[in-house]
Design an enzyme around this catalytic site. Sequence first.
Site, PDB file in Angstrom:
ATOM      1  CB  SER A  74      35.475  53.184  38.010  1.00  0.00           C
ATOM      2  OG  SER A  74      35.704  52.100  37.167  1.00  0.00           O
ATOM      3  N   GLY A  75      36.353  55.331  39.919  1.00  0.00           N
ATOM      4  CA  GLY A  75      36.373  56.373  41.056  1.00  0.00           C
ATOM      5  C   GLY A  75      36.503  57.782  40.540  1.00  0.00           C
TER       6      GLY A  75
ATOM      7  CD  GLU B 164      45.027  57.057  33.829  1.00  0.00           C
ATOM      8  OE1 GLU B 164      44.190  57.028  34.814  1.00  0.00           O
ATOM      9  OE2 GLU B 164      45.985  55.921  33.716  1.00  0.00           O
TER      10      GLU B 164
ATOM     11  CB  THR C 133      41.914  48.498  37.224  1.00  0.00           C
ATOM     12  OG1 THR C 133      43.253  48.968  37.756  1.00  0.00           O
ATOM     13  CG2 THR C 133      41.791  47.019  37.129  1.00  0.00           C
ATOM     14  CB  CYS C 134      36.729  48.713  36.083  1.00  0.00           C
ATOM     15  SG  CYS C 134      35.083  48.212  35.794  1.00  0.00           S
TER      16      CYS C 134
ATOM     17  CE  LYS D 249      35.297  39.618  35.354  1.00  0.00           C
ATOM     18  NZ  LYS D 249      35.800  40.117  36.546  1.00  0.00           N
TER      19      LYS D 249
ATOM     20  N   GLY E 256      46.830  38.802  44.813  1.00  0.00           N
ATOM     21  CA  GLY E 256      46.288  40.173  45.387  1.00  0.00           C
ATOM     22  C   GLY E 256      46.963  41.490  44.722  1.00  0.00           C
TER      23      GLY E 256
ATOM     24  CG  HIS F 275       7.366  27.930  38.326  1.00  0.00           C
ATOM     25  ND1 HIS F 275       8.156  27.192  39.128  1.00  0.00           N
ATOM     26  CD2 HIS F 275       6.523  27.164  37.610  1.00  0.00           C
ATOM     27  CE1 HIS F 275       8.181  26.164  38.827  1.00  0.00           C
ATOM     28  NE2 HIS F 275       7.028  25.895  37.813  1.00  0.00           N
TER      29      HIS F 275
HETATM   30  P1  NDP Z   1      42.340  38.523  46.521  1.00  0.00           P
HETATM   31  O1  NDP Z   1      42.936  39.505  47.643  1.00  0.00           O
HETATM   32  O2  NDP Z   1      41.079  38.526  46.069  1.00  0.00           O
HETATM   33  O3  NDP Z   1      43.135  37.246  46.613  1.00  0.00           O
HETATM   34  C1  NDP Z   1      44.312  36.987  46.578  1.00  0.00           C
HETATM   35  C2  NDP Z   1      44.921  35.734  46.658  1.00  0.00           C
HETATM   36  O4  NDP Z   1      46.125  35.273  46.684  1.00  0.00           O
HETATM   37  C3  NDP Z   1      44.081  34.797  48.041  1.00  0.00           C
HETATM   38  O5  NDP Z   1      43.805  33.842  47.586  1.00  0.00           O
HETATM   39  C4  NDP Z   1      45.429  34.723  48.712  1.00  0.00           C
HETATM   40  O6  NDP Z   1      45.403  33.698  49.851  1.00  0.00           O
HETATM   41  C5  NDP Z   1      46.671  34.507  47.905  1.00  0.00           C
HETATM   42  N1  NDP Z   1      48.114  34.753  48.181  1.00  0.00           N
HETATM   43  C6  NDP Z   1      48.419  36.251  48.635  1.00  0.00           C
HETATM   44  N2  NDP Z   1      49.669  36.341  49.065  1.00  0.00           N
HETATM   45  C7  NDP Z   1      50.091  34.926  48.758  1.00  0.00           C
HETATM   46  C8  NDP Z   1      51.082  34.829  48.738  1.00  0.00           C
HETATM   47  N3  NDP Z   1      52.295  35.118  49.097  1.00  0.00           N
HETATM   48  N4  NDP Z   1      51.474  33.498  48.028  1.00  0.00           N
HETATM   49  C9  NDP Z   1      50.394  32.446  47.638  1.00  0.00           C
HETATM   50  N5  NDP Z   1      49.063  33.206  47.763  1.00  0.00           N
HETATM   51  C10 NDP Z   1      48.864  34.301  48.223  1.00  0.00           C
HETATM   52  O7  NDP Z   1      43.064  39.156  45.176  1.00  0.00           O
HETATM   53  P2  NDP Z   1      42.906  39.140  43.680  1.00  0.00           P
HETATM   54  O8  NDP Z   1      44.243  39.534  42.998  1.00  0.00           O
HETATM   55  O9  NDP Z   1      42.215  37.693  43.306  1.00  0.00           O
HETATM   56  O10 NDP Z   1      41.944  40.434  43.584  1.00  0.00           O
HETATM   57  C11 NDP Z   1      42.142  41.766  44.048  1.00  0.00           C
HETATM   58  C12 NDP Z   1      40.929  42.393  44.334  1.00  0.00           C
HETATM   59  O11 NDP Z   1      40.275  42.726  43.025  1.00  0.00           O
HETATM   60  C13 NDP Z   1      39.857  41.829  44.925  1.00  0.00           C
HETATM   61  O12 NDP Z   1      39.799  41.550  46.370  1.00  0.00           O
HETATM   62  C14 NDP Z   1      38.594  42.449  44.623  1.00  0.00           C
HETATM   63  O13 NDP Z   1      38.291  43.371  45.688  1.00  0.00           O
HETATM   64  C15 NDP Z   1      39.040  43.008  43.211  1.00  0.00           C
HETATM   65  N6  NDP Z   1      38.085  41.906  42.236  1.00  0.00           N
HETATM   66  C16 NDP Z   1      36.916  42.074  42.131  1.00  0.00           C
HETATM   67  C17 NDP Z   1      36.407  41.242  41.099  1.00  0.00           C
HETATM   68  C18 NDP Z   1      34.852  41.055  41.162  1.00  0.00           C
HETATM   69  O14 NDP Z   1      33.966  41.991  41.735  1.00  0.00           O
HETATM   70  N7  NDP Z   1      34.231  40.020  40.289  1.00  0.00           N
HETATM   71  C19 NDP Z   1      37.117  40.587  40.196  1.00  0.00           C
HETATM   72  C20 NDP Z   1      38.544  40.833  40.356  1.00  0.00           C
HETATM   73  C21 NDP Z   1      39.259  41.590  41.119  1.00  0.00           C
HETATM   74  P3  NDP Z   1      44.920  33.849  51.175  1.00  0.00           P
HETATM   75  O15 NDP Z   1      43.672  33.934  51.142  1.00  0.00           O
HETATM   76  O16 NDP Z   1      45.360  32.871  52.061  1.00  0.00           O
HETATM   77  O17 NDP Z   1      45.381  35.170  51.860  1.00  0.00           O
END
Ligand code: NDP
Length: 457
Positions: free
Chosen positions: A15-16, A35, A42-43, A51, A261, A434
Amino acid sequence: MSAYDFDLFVVGAGSGGVSASRRAAVHGARAGICEEYRVGGTCVIRGCVPKKLLTYSAHFAEDVEDAAGYGWQVEGARFDWATLIANKDREIDRLNGIYLRMLEGAGVSLIEGRAELEDAHTIVIGENRVTAETILIATGARPWTPEVPGIEHAISSNEAFHLETLPERVVVVGGGFIAVEFAGIFHGLGSHVSQLYRGEQILRGFDRDVRDALAREMLGRGIDLRVDCQVARIDRRDGHFVVTTARDEVIETDLVMYATGRRPNVQGLGLAAMGVETGRNGAIVVDDWGRTSVDNIYALGDVTDRMNLTPVAINQGRAFADTVYGGTPRQMDYRFVPSAVFSNPSVGCAGLTEEEARESFDVDIYKSVFRPMKHTLSGREEKTMMKLIVDAKSDRVLGAHMVGPDAAEIIQGIGVALTCGATKAQFDATVGVHPSAAEEFVTMREKFVAQEAQAAE
Ligand code: NDP
């Protein structure tokens, strides 16, 4: 005309990257892009778009149940995973085609393949070697998983979009965006879902009331959500998997999906040799203009690990192109960026959380928890939560949060109001639509007083 092949060469057509190259071309730059996988990033290919399609599908299960209270008898409703995946793939192919045509239409040259920087102006893509005055890195991020015994048995969201069959039982690990979204998708489609999160409540970084409300709704729907829960190991046994937690709980499952993450895609780009500074987890360090530590190399989107959202990367791309090629220098404004989580129910947020706001402001809180009108007849036990955070001194609304149906659709308009600096008095002066859930945002009159504060009075 410069001596280079291109004025701008972008690495990564997500996207970017696509938005930056197209806008640069509109401004008259000779732009190229490369690419290694599929244009759209990804998006479009393995994130937001597929998704969201799966989310729609998952929601039909509840819609069918809710229909009964409205007089509809929907007998024999049956879900077919293969149909959903095939239709989803067809739509992704269509969007991929649109992206390709958009690049072509803008006059951006596409080179397919993986890029490596040879020097600050030369990019090697397979057999091709191109030169550019300015290089923009927009390579995004990829799923990351921790080192846990048996992690090779787990999939990430990338593979979840291509499963051959819908698993009967799923364990989702993580508590962020992707974990809660896929827990909702699999649950809605009929899998038994356990979600394991290491912290004390899902969606860390979100407003506390949002986190609690979503967890309550997920549990209420029958998702086996376990917090303070670490995975100790994953074993394969007789065609299924066994997840053992640090508390020695054992969960048998047909699929383990990690959503723990994402990490910036910087490997193999040759950035270190170029002197491009990287930070935490390899994220490219940029200034407010998107410029890296090397003058003619810029970066944007998830590879810079700032606010990892598609519209943010698009905005960064356009701001970059307007600045460098359009003669109108501007920076992306990160305040009040609205966002949504497509969980079930969905989450919508704009501006500060209560916790963030309290760090700098004296705040008044307005909160409403109510049963959506639709469920008076459907009988579903579901509550919507809405919340406004207001600066007590200026009356300005600092944050708006919602957990409930259509939160993403509702929060977009609220985001406009917050960007315009709307006050609570202006929210109050706005006439409600409403009957709707959205009208609650303009009819919350009573300040919320926490029970502890009430008791102290
Ligand atoms: P996030 O960073 O949102 O979440 C990662 C999760 O994994 C957290 O709950 C984290 O826990 C946990 N975690 C990290 N390390 C470990 C570990 N070693 N063991 C167990 N758990 C762990 O990442 P996502 O992968 O869900 O998404 C990535 C990014 O993509 C998002 O941050 C967002 O910016 C983007 N995204 C946006 C969407 C939207 O706009 N609707 C949809 C999907 C993705 P803790 O909180 O404790 O660190």
